[in-house]
Design a protein around this motif. Structure first.
Motif, short mmCIF file in Angstrom:
data_model
loop_
_atom_site.label_atom_id
_atom_site.label_comp_id
_atom_site.label_asym_id
_atom_site.label_seq_id
_atom_site.Cartn_x
_atom_site.Cartn_y
_atom_site.Cartn_z
N GLY A 43 -6.57 0.88 -0.64
CA GLY A 43 -6.32 1.97 -1.53
C GLY A 43 -6.62 3.48 -0.61
N ALA A 44 -6.16 4.41 -1.56
CA ALA A 44 -6.47 5.77 -0.64
C ALA A 44 -7.62 6.21 -0.41
CB ALA A 44 -5.48 6.90 -1.39
N TYR A 45 -8.58 5.99 -1.47
CA TYR A 45 -9.88 6.44 -1.35
C TYR A 45 -10.71 6.05 -0.12
CZ TYR A 45 -15.06 6.73 -2.13
OH TYR A 45 -16.14 7.13 -1.91
N GLU A 46 -10.72 4.38 -0.16
CA GLU A 46 -11.22 3.56 0.85
C GLU A 46 -10.69 4.31 2.48
OE1 GLU A 46 -14.03 1.39 2.88
OE2 GLU A 46 -13.83 2.25 1.06
N ALA A 47 -9.38 4.44 2.47
CA ALA A 47 -8.77 4.95 3.70
C ALA A 47 -9.41 6.00 4.12
CB ALA A 47 -7.18 4.96 3.37
N ALA B 117 0.81 -1.10 -0.06
CA ALA B 117 0.07 -0.07 0.07
C ALA B 117 0.68 1.36 -0.08
CB ALA B 117 -0.85 0.11 1.16
N LEU B 118 2.19 1.11 -0.17
CA LEU B 118 2.93 2.17 -0.29
C LEU B 118 2.54 3.48 -0.91
CD1 LEU B 118 5.55 3.57 1.13
CD2 LEU B 118 6.76 2.47 -0.62
N PRO B 119 2.27 3.18 -2.38
CA PRO B 119 1.53 4.24 -3.17
C PRO B 119 0.56 5.03 -2.69
CG PRO B 119 2.37 2.21 -4.49
CD PRO B 119 2.24 1.95 -3.26
N ALA B 120 -0.30 4.27 -2.02
CA ALA B 120 -1.60 4.82 -1.55
C ALA B 120 -1.18 5.62 -0.31
CB ALA B 120 -2.53 3.86 -1.04
N ILE B 121 -0.25 5.17 0.52
CA ILE B 121 0.34 5.72 1.68
C ILE B 121 0.83 7.16 1.27
CG2 ILE B 121 1.75 5.67 3.59
CD1 ILE B 121 1.41 2.64 3.87
N ALA B 122 1.94 7.16 0.42
CA ALA B 122 2.44 8.36 -0.29
C ALA B 122 1.44 9.08 -0.62
CB ALA B 122 3.47 7.91 -1.29
N ALA B 123 0.19 8.79 -1.23
CA ALA B 123 -0.72 9.88 -2.05
C ALA B 123 -1.33 10.52 -0.66
CB ALA B 123 -1.79 8.96 -2.55
N VAL B 124 -1.75 9.95 0.29
CA VAL B 124 -2.48 10.59 1.33
C VAL B 124 -1.47 11.43 2.09
CG1 VAL B 124 -3.79 10.04 3.64
CG2 VAL B 124 -4.07 8.41 1.72
N GLY B 125 -0.13 10.86 2.09
CA GLY B 125 0.72 12.05 2.51
C GLY B 125 1.00 13.30 1.93
N VAL B 126 1.04 12.97 0.77
CA VAL B 126 1.13 14.28 -0.38
C VAL B 126 -0.20 15.31 0.06
CG1 VAL B 126 1.07 15.05 -2.54
CG2 VAL B 126 2.30 13.33 -1.98
N THR C 167 -10.07 13.06 7.54
CA THR C 167 -9.82 12.40 6.63
C THR C 167 -8.72 11.32 6.83
OG1 THR C 167 -8.04 14.34 5.88
CG2 THR C 167 -10.52 14.21 5.00
N THR C 168 -7.91 11.46 8.00
CA THR C 168 -6.98 10.65 8.39
C THR C 168 -6.78 10.01 9.83
OG1 THR C 168 -5.38 12.33 8.91
CG2 THR C 168 -5.54 12.08 6.53
N VAL C 169 -7.90 10.05 10.32
CA VAL C 169 -7.81 9.49 11.59
C VAL C 169 -7.48 8.20 11.91
CG1 VAL C 169 -10.17 9.03 11.98
CG2 VAL C 169 -8.93 9.82 13.97
N VAL C 170 -7.85 7.06 10.94
CA VAL C 170 -7.30 5.90 10.81
C VAL C 170 -6.78 5.32 9.53
CG1 VAL C 170 -9.19 5.10 12.49
CG2 VAL C 170 -9.71 5.03 10.15
N ALA C 171 -6.57 6.37 8.65
CA ALA C 171 -6.24 6.14 7.13
C ALA C 171 -5.06 5.41 7.04
CB ALA C 171 -6.29 7.48 6.19
#
Length: 270
Positions: free
Chosen positions: A202-206, A116-125, A188-192
């Motif tokens: 995926g980033a959307y579901e997170a 899930a690294l790409p999704a983690i990076a996307a939410v980080g961005v 948006t990120t409390v448990v993402a």
């Protein structure tokens, strides 16, 4: 080779993550578990989190000039907006300890091999974009009240802030604006990030799951946001040094909040 995916997860079917309603007592139990995780190997955890207080001190020194004085508080307080991403390694340590695996500090960097690294990076961005938007908003708001000219000195800057009507307007409305940014990050990120580490959804579901968690537990999540804010303030008081203890505890506790509010899947990865 696993397919590269960001917005959607690895599965072709989109199954909404199941969530629970929790109470305030669950938050304090999560904090207790976070302290327990921290106390197992505190030297390793402190090592992971030293970058945060060091960065705070560096920024404080960097903004000591008159031109950047108005951005000192927005920069320091804005760290909380990117905190959920900075704590990814801590979530991994708690995950491994929960699974009975080795939880040494080296394993925090195994996030690099997460599918899930790409999704983690996307939410980080996304969090970085919110952080930059907060800084720009704070700068525009300050210049609207005080004009584009920089403060003549630190003492005059402090006097303008605490001894004038427009200074108190800056304090009160500035905190209100900051609250809006903090609320967006919380929702948006409390448990993402814990969810993405636990399951490649995926980033959307997170992000969507985080919003659903807040909507299902509005009072409890508001209390959690207050706990985080107060803890960060206390940790920042001794020249940011306290953050080396406060941040890992909050990071580990966030993992346990995730475990309480999000139902486990039928099987979890080792």
């Amino acid at each position: 080779m696993a397919s590269f995916h960001v917005i959607a997860g690895a599965s072709e079917t989109l199954e909404p993550t199941r969530i629970r309603k929790i109470g305030v007592s669950d938050l304090f139990d999560a904090l207790r578990r976070g302290v327990d995780d921290f106390m197992v190997k505190p030297s390793h955890i402190v090592f992971l989190c030293l970058i945060y207080p060091i960065a705070g001190v560096v920024l404080a020194v960097w903004t000591s000039g008159n031109n950047t004085l108005p951005l000192l508080f927005p920069l320091v307080s804005g760290f909380a907006l990117i905190g959920p991403f900075a704590a990814v390694g801590l979530y991994e340590i708690s995950r491994r300890r929960e699974a009975g695996l080795d939880a040494s500090w080296r394993h925090a960097f195994e996030v690099r091999s997460s599918p899930a690294l790409p999704a983690i990076a996307a939410v980080g961005v996304m969090l970085l974009a919110i952080f930059i938007a907060w800084l720009l908003t704070a700068q525009i708001f300050y210049q609207t009240l005080f004009g584009p000219a920089p403060p003549q000195s630190l003492s005059s800057f402090i006097s303008e802030i605490f001894a004038t009507g427009r200074g108190w307007t800056l304090i009160i409305l500035g905190h209100a604006i900051g609250f809006v940014f903090a609320a967006v990050v919380l929702c948006t990120t409390v448990v993402a990030f814990p969810l993405l580490l636990d399951r490649d959804v995926g980033a959307y579901e997170a992000i969507h799951t985080s919003v659903r968690v807040v909507l299902a537990n509005p009072i409890v999540m508001a209390v959690w946001g207050l706990i985080v804010a107060v803890a960060l303030i206390i940790g920042s008081l001794p020249v940011f040094a306290g953050l080396a203890v406060v941040l890992p505890i909050l990071g580990h506790a966030t993992w346990h909040v995730y475990r309480k509010v999000v139902e486990s899947p039928p099987a979890t990865r080792p």
